[in-house]
Design an enzyme around this catalytic site. Structure first.
Site, PDB file in Angstrom:
ATOM      1  N   CYS A   2      60.821  54.242 -64.192  1.00  0.00           N
ATOM      2  CA  CYS A   2      59.738  55.114 -63.717  1.00  0.00           C
ATOM      3  C   CYS A   2      59.911  55.227 -62.214  1.00  0.00           C
ATOM      4  O   CYS A   2      60.697  54.518 -61.606  1.00  0.00           O
ATOM      5  CB  CYS A   2      58.385  54.494 -64.033  1.00  0.00           C
ATOM      6  SG  CYS A   2      58.149  54.246 -65.780  1.00  0.00           S
ATOM      7  N   ARG A  27      63.943  59.632 -62.398  1.00  0.00           N
ATOM      8  CA  ARG A  27      63.782  58.280 -62.964  1.00  0.00           C
ATOM      9  C   ARG A  27      62.870  58.290 -64.180  1.00  0.00           C
ATOM     10  O   ARG A  27      62.728  57.303 -64.873  1.00  0.00           O
ATOM     11  CB  ARG A  27      63.188  57.347 -61.909  1.00  0.00           C
ATOM     12  CG  ARG A  27      64.026  57.140 -60.672  1.00  0.00           C
ATOM     13  CD  ARG A  27      63.350  56.179 -59.732  1.00  0.00           C
ATOM     14  NE  ARG A  27      63.130  54.892 -60.351  1.00  0.00           N
ATOM     15  CZ  ARG A  27      64.081  53.966 -60.429  1.00  0.00           C
ATOM     16  NH1 ARG A  27      65.269  54.208 -59.922  1.00  0.00           N
ATOM     17  NH2 ARG A  27      63.858  52.822 -61.026  1.00  0.00           N
ATOM     18  N   TRP A  75      58.521  57.161 -67.485  1.00  0.00           N
ATOM     19  CA  TRP A  75      59.430  57.333 -68.632  1.00  0.00           C
ATOM     20  C   TRP A  75      58.902  56.361 -69.664  1.00  0.00           C
ATOM     21  O   TRP A  75      59.054  55.158 -69.525  1.00  0.00           O
ATOM     22  CB  TRP A  75      60.866  57.002 -68.245  1.00  0.00           C
ATOM     23  CG  TRP A  75      61.879  57.388 -69.293  1.00  0.00           C
ATOM     24  CD1 TRP A  75      62.124  58.645 -69.778  1.00  0.00           C
ATOM     25  CD2 TRP A  75      62.775  56.539 -70.002  1.00  0.00           C
ATOM     26  NE1 TRP A  75      63.117  58.617 -70.725  1.00  0.00           N
ATOM     27  CE2 TRP A  75      63.543  57.346 -70.888  1.00  0.00           C
ATOM     28  CE3 TRP A  75      63.027  55.175 -69.994  1.00  0.00           C
ATOM     29  CZ2 TRP A  75      64.521  56.814 -71.731  1.00  0.00           C
ATOM     30  CZ3 TRP A  75      64.015  54.650 -70.830  1.00  0.00           C
ATOM     31  CH2 TRP A  75      64.737  55.468 -71.697  1.00  0.00           C
ATOM     32  N   ASN A 101      56.558  49.857 -62.814  1.00  0.00           N
ATOM     33  CA  ASN A 101      57.838  50.229 -63.425  1.00  0.00           C
ATOM     34  C   ASN A 101      58.417  48.949 -64.012  1.00  0.00           C
ATOM     35  O   ASN A 101      58.611  47.969 -63.308  1.00  0.00           O
ATOM     36  CB  ASN A 101      58.793  50.811 -62.376  1.00  0.00           C
ATOM     37  CG  ASN A 101      60.164  51.070 -62.985  1.00  0.00           C
ATOM     38  OD1 ASN A 101      60.284  51.253 -64.198  1.00  0.00           O
ATOM     39  ND2 ASN A 101      61.198  51.039 -62.161  1.00  0.00           N
ATOM     40  N   GLY A 102      58.678  48.961 -65.337  1.00  0.00           N
ATOM     41  CA  GLY A 102      59.247  47.776 -65.983  1.00  0.00           C
ATOM     42  C   GLY A 102      58.579  47.551 -67.323  1.00  0.00           C
ATOM     43  O   GLY A 102      57.914  48.432 -67.862  1.00  0.00           O
ATOM     44  N   GLU A 481      84.425  59.056 -72.183  1.00  0.00           N
ATOM     45  CA  GLU A 481      83.553  59.622 -71.143  1.00  0.00           C
ATOM     46  C   GLU A 481      83.382  61.117 -71.328  1.00  0.00           C
ATOM     47  O   GLU A 481      82.285  61.654 -71.153  1.00  0.00           O
ATOM     48  CB  GLU A 481      84.121  59.298 -69.762  1.00  0.00           C
ATOM     49  CG  GLU A 481      83.324  59.862 -68.605  1.00  0.00           C
ATOM     50  CD  GLU A 481      81.866  59.385 -68.570  1.00  0.00           C
ATOM     51  OE1 GLU A 481      81.512  58.459 -69.324  1.00  0.00           O
ATOM     52  OE2 GLU A 481      81.084  59.974 -67.799  1.00  0.00           O
ATOM     53  N   LYS A 485      79.651  62.867 -71.704  1.00  0.00           N
ATOM     54  CA  LYS A 485      79.226  63.954 -70.804  1.00  0.00           C
ATOM     55  C   LYS A 485      78.736  65.144 -71.607  1.00  0.00           C
ATOM     56  O   LYS A 485      77.704  65.729 -71.317  1.00  0.00           O
ATOM     57  CB  LYS A 485      80.397  64.378 -69.902  1.00  0.00           C
ATOM     58  CG  LYS A 485      80.685  63.453 -68.751  1.00  0.00           C
ATOM     59  CD  LYS A 485      79.699  63.519 -67.631  1.00  0.00           C
ATOM     60  CE  LYS A 485      78.541  62.568 -67.610  1.00  0.00           C
ATOM     61  NZ  LYS A 485      78.714  61.157 -67.866  1.00  0.00           N
ATOM     62  N   GLU A 488      75.340  64.164 -73.876  1.00  0.00           N
ATOM     63  CA  GLU A 488      74.078  63.758 -73.228  1.00  0.00           C
ATOM     64  C   GLU A 488      73.393  64.919 -72.506  1.00  0.00           C
ATOM     65  O   GLU A 488      72.194  64.867 -72.270  1.00  0.00           O
ATOM     66  CB  GLU A 488      74.297  62.597 -72.274  1.00  0.00           C
ATOM     67  CG  GLU A 488      75.090  62.909 -71.029  1.00  0.00           C
ATOM     68  CD  GLU A 488      75.134  61.699 -70.092  1.00  0.00           C
ATOM     69  OE1 GLU A 488      74.185  60.920 -70.053  1.00  0.00           O
ATOM     70  OE2 GLU A 488      76.158  61.539 -69.416  1.00  0.00           O
ATOM     71  N   HIS A 504      91.955  57.005 -90.508  1.00  0.00           N
ATOM     72  CA  HIS A 504      91.362  55.925 -91.320  1.00  0.00           C
ATOM     73  C   HIS A 504      89.921  56.255 -91.707  1.00  0.00           C
ATOM     74  O   HIS A 504      89.084  55.369 -91.801  1.00  0.00           O
ATOM     75  CB  HIS A 504      91.440  54.608 -90.543  1.00  0.00           C
ATOM     76  CG  HIS A 504      92.848  54.192 -90.281  1.00  0.00           C
ATOM     77  ND1 HIS A 504      93.663  53.639 -91.239  1.00  0.00           N
ATOM     78  CD2 HIS A 504      93.621  54.343 -89.180  1.00  0.00           C
ATOM     79  CE1 HIS A 504      94.862  53.405 -90.743  1.00  0.00           C
ATOM     80  NE2 HIS A 504      94.868  53.830 -89.483  1.00  0.00           N
ATOM     81  N   LYS A 603      67.672  58.189 -65.354  1.00  0.00           N
ATOM     82  CA  LYS A 603      68.845  57.889 -64.542  1.00  0.00           C
ATOM     83  C   LYS A 603      69.163  56.395 -64.553  1.00  0.00           C
ATOM     84  O   LYS A 603      70.311  56.002 -64.546  1.00  0.00           O
ATOM     85  CB  LYS A 603      68.623  58.350 -63.093  1.00  0.00           C
ATOM     86  CG  LYS A 603      69.824  58.127 -62.187  1.00  0.00           C
ATOM     87  CD  LYS A 603      71.037  58.867 -62.672  1.00  0.00           C
ATOM     88  CE  LYS A 603      72.257  58.616 -61.804  1.00  0.00           C
ATOM     89  NZ  LYS A 603      73.492  59.210 -62.382  1.00  0.00           N
TER      90      LYS A 603
HETATM   91  C1  AGP Z   1      75.937  58.317 -67.713  1.00  0.00           C
HETATM   92  O1  AGP Z   1      76.182  59.727 -67.692  1.00  0.00           O
HETATM   93  C2  AGP Z   1      74.716  57.992 -68.486  1.00  0.00           C
HETATM   94  N1  AGP Z   1      73.596  58.600 -67.862  1.00  0.00           N
HETATM   95  C3  AGP Z   1      74.500  56.510 -68.774  1.00  0.00           C
HETATM   96  O2  AGP Z   1      75.371  56.206 -69.833  1.00  0.00           O
HETATM   97  C4  AGP Z   1      74.776  55.486 -67.653  1.00  0.00           C
HETATM   98  O3  AGP Z   1      76.148  55.473 -67.346  1.00  0.00           O
HETATM   99  C5  AGP Z   1      74.364  54.093 -68.170  1.00  0.00           C
HETATM  100  O4  AGP Z   1      72.973  54.103 -68.414  1.00  0.00           O
HETATM  101  C6  AGP Z   1      74.703  52.950 -67.180  1.00  0.00           C
HETATM  102  O5  AGP Z   1      73.995  53.143 -65.997  1.00  0.00           O
HETATM  103  P1  AGP Z   1      74.430  52.257 -64.710  1.00  0.00           P
HETATM  104  O6  AGP Z   1      75.835  52.642 -64.365  1.00  0.00           O
HETATM  105  O7  AGP Z   1      73.434  52.625 -63.642  1.00  0.00           O
HETATM  106  O8  AGP Z   1      74.337  50.805 -65.101  1.00  0.00           O
END
Ligand code: AGP
Length: 608
Positions: A2, A27, A75, A101-102, A481, A485, A488, A504, A603
């Site tokens: 958050c 966030r 969030w 936040n937490g 990766e 990308k 997400e 397989h 994020k």
């Molecule tokens: C990356 O595009 C994603 N948003 C997510 O997988 C991110 O890499 C993951 O949450 C790890 O975050 P961090 O690198 O801040 O630990």
């Protein structure tokens, strides 16, 4: 995950808080609210929905006059996104307001006890428990009430707390969730992250776990959980305000993709001197390097994907065995950590709960931890034995690009330094590789300068139901990766698969017209991967190949080919990922998705 902003000073608080929250919407953004002391009482306005709903509700803050206030973007973790579950939360007498936040892990037992003492709850959140617990312990001394709460609650929290009987101050409290304090001639600030207050101050204090800050309009005091005053050093933040703005790009993600050449160059400038690698913040001696017998890389998401590449590169260049684990798995599998083990925790935010917890387990077991993080002063940076910073600057888009690229660069540098110290990398090879690294920023820039083809290609696949990414070795790591990308930000299902494993089982999903992105940058594996490409084409797949520019024969096999410039195969991820980032971005834009704030994501995932 958050966002928290608080202010006390000589200016109206609400507009400053709204401005700061806007910088933190990445966030979390399913609801927002503010509590401001208006001279007589604390007034709260909050609502479900994006921050602009709160702006409209408060007429840009005008309906909440006052010089002291705290605000929050949420969030949702405990309790669905609703007005009642939005922060801030009051105690019943409305004399204490708190933003959080937490996650309070024992909130249910605390709530039961409080209800037994006659407290009534209006929300389903763990945060409201804090508001009533503060009320329960408050006997006229705010600090005493706060420290008592700290001793009772379990879990993670960054708190902003205001007391109607003490309208000259804000209290900030930190445990596990990020929280910073800022100071300026106009007053003092609390925030979850730097961009929220950059407009007003560059003098920042990163709070440590179990610290309390008391902010007055012209003074700051820090305390331990035992109410002992402590001294803290401030950090001057050198990020410019524009760095946290879009700079003319349509999305933060696009801006950050185009920043990759520069941040790679910045990283190299900081770390390559006199034909050697010097990572000044890395307090590891040559003996420390020489004593490494095994490496465990631990991370989440894209950072994990960087770690998979790190495994191949470190084993290739240093001949040191490497295991890579998802942090959420590593912390529960009771890993075998022998003498000479080094754990590398990779994290852009430095606040990811699973990665933080995995690191804490390692500290308890006296295993050395190297943090590879993008945020100075973050929990992972401060909790590790050693740190390597990735100099990506603030990354706002939820989908990481430039931070990921700088993680790769940091891993190459670490692998080369380790290989040289271990004697696995001869000086001449080492220097040739330094030259290869120095060519990467320009080569990335070249790839970013020619996006027309990938954009047109992406536009054809906005309606795809499922897209596969396949590769072998480092190409498999690149596929992981590339797939993340795409999915997400475009919400299109996608899977990355080791190319040799497809037959397989998963190959049964390939049908007429299925797009398979085939990453083929490792010369030693070309033929093997081409065989897999033929297998999927035989079942009707359309193949987009990403391969080296000298590999022209690929045009006989693939339907479309994206070429990357020639460089050392160990560094191919830094180049091949660029067209894959662009592919995912353009598909998402064409679909009209919210590229910077994808649904369900935040994020920094600061909860388990
Ligand atoms: C990356 O595009 C994603 N948003 C997510 O997988 C991110 O890499 C993951 O949450 C790890 O975050 P961090 O690198 O801040 O630990």
């Amino acid at each position: 995950m958050c966002g928290i902003v608080g202010y006390i000073g000589t200016k109206q608080a609400a507009p400053i808080i709204l401005e700061g929250l806007a910088k933190l919407e990445y966030r979390g953004y399913d609801s927002a609210g503010m509590a401001v002391y208006d001279g007589q009482k604390i007034r709260i306005k909050k609502s479900v929905g994006r921050l602009k709903v709160l702006e409209e509700l408060t007429h840009g803050g005008d309906l909440l006059p006052g010089y002291l206030g705290v605000g929050h973007t949420r969030w949702a973790t405990h309790g669905a996104p609703t007005d009642a579950n939005s922060h801030p939360h009051y105690n019943e007498k409305e004399t204490i307001a708190v933003v959080h936040n937490g996650i309070i892990e024992n909130y249910i037992s605390l709530r039961t006890k409080l209800e037994g003492k006659g407290y009534t709850f209006v929300s389903a959140t763990d945060t409201e428990v804090l508001a009533h617990l503060l009320d329960y312990y408050y006997k006229g001394n705010p600090l005493e009430a706060i420290t008592k709460v700290m001793h009772r609650v379990e879990g993670s929290y960054a708190l902003g707390v205001i007391f109607a009987e003490y309208p000259d101050r804000i209290y900030a409290v930190r445990k596990a969730s990020p929280l910073i304090v800022g100071q300026s001639p106009e007053g003092c600030f609390i925030a979850s992250d730097v961009p929220a207050i950059l407009k007003y101050t560059r003098t920042v204090y990163f709070m440590e776990n179990l610290e309390v800050a008391c902010l007055k309009d012209d003074s700051l005091t820090f305390y331990s959980a035992d109410e002992e005053e402590i001294k803290k050093e401030s950090i001057t933040v050198d990020w410019d305000a524009e760095a946290a703005e879009k700079g003319g790009y349509e999305h933060f993600m696009l801006k950050e993709m185009y920043e990759q050449p520069k941040v790679l160059e910045d990283t190299l400038k900081k770390c390559i001197r006199n034909r050697d690698i010097c990572i000044e913040e890395l307090a590891m001696t040559e003996e420390d390097f020489a004593s490494i017998k095994k490496i465990h890389i631990v991370a989440c998401g894209s950072s994990y994907h960087a770690g998979v590449t790190g495994k191949y590169v470190i084993e290739n260049l240093a001949r040191v065995p490497v295991e890579v684990d998802l942090a959420s798995e590593f912390r529960y599998r009771n890993p075998i950590l022998e003498e000479g083990a080094l754990v590398i925790v990779i994290s852009q935010s430095g606040e990811t709960a699973d990665s933080l917890a995995a690191m804490a387990d390692m500290r308890d077991k006296n295993v050395k931890v190297l943090a590879l993080v993008n945020v100075a002063g973050s929990g992972i940076a401060r909790g590790a034995d050693y740190v390597i910073y990735t100099w990506a600057g603030p990354e706002i888009a939820v989908a990481t690009t430039k931070a990921y690229s700088t993680q790769l660069m940091a891993l190459y540098l670490f692998a080369m330094k380790l290989g040289k110290i271990k004697g696995a990398l001869k000086q001449q090879e080492f220097e040739e590789m330094l030259q290869d690294l120095l060519r990467l920023p320009g080569q990335v820039e070249r790839l970013l300068a020619n996006t027309g083809r990938i954009q047109r290609f992406a536009n054809r696949y906005v309606a795809a139901r499922s897209i596969f990414f396949i590769g072998r070795g480092i190409d498999y790591a690149i596929s992981l990766e590339g797939s993340l990308k795409l999915k997400e930000i475009s919400y299109i299902h996608s899977e990355a698969y080791a190319a040799g494993e497809l037959k397989h089982g998963t190959i049964s999903l390939i049908e007429e017209g299925t797009l398979v992105v085939c990453v083929c940058t490792q010369p030693a594996l070309y033929q093997k991967t081409i065989s897999n490409m033929v297998e999927v084409k035989a079942r009707g797949a359309i193949v987009l190949a990403v391969t080296n520019e000298e590999n022209r024969e690929m045009e006989k096999e693939a339907d479309y080919v994206i070429y990357i410039p020639k460089n050392n195969p160990n560094f191919a991820n830094s180049l091949a990922i660029i067209p894959l980032q662009l592919f995912g971005y353009y598909v998402a834009v064409e679909k009209g998705c919210d590229v910077d704030k994808p649904r369900n994501l935040a994020k920094s995932v600061t909860v388990e």
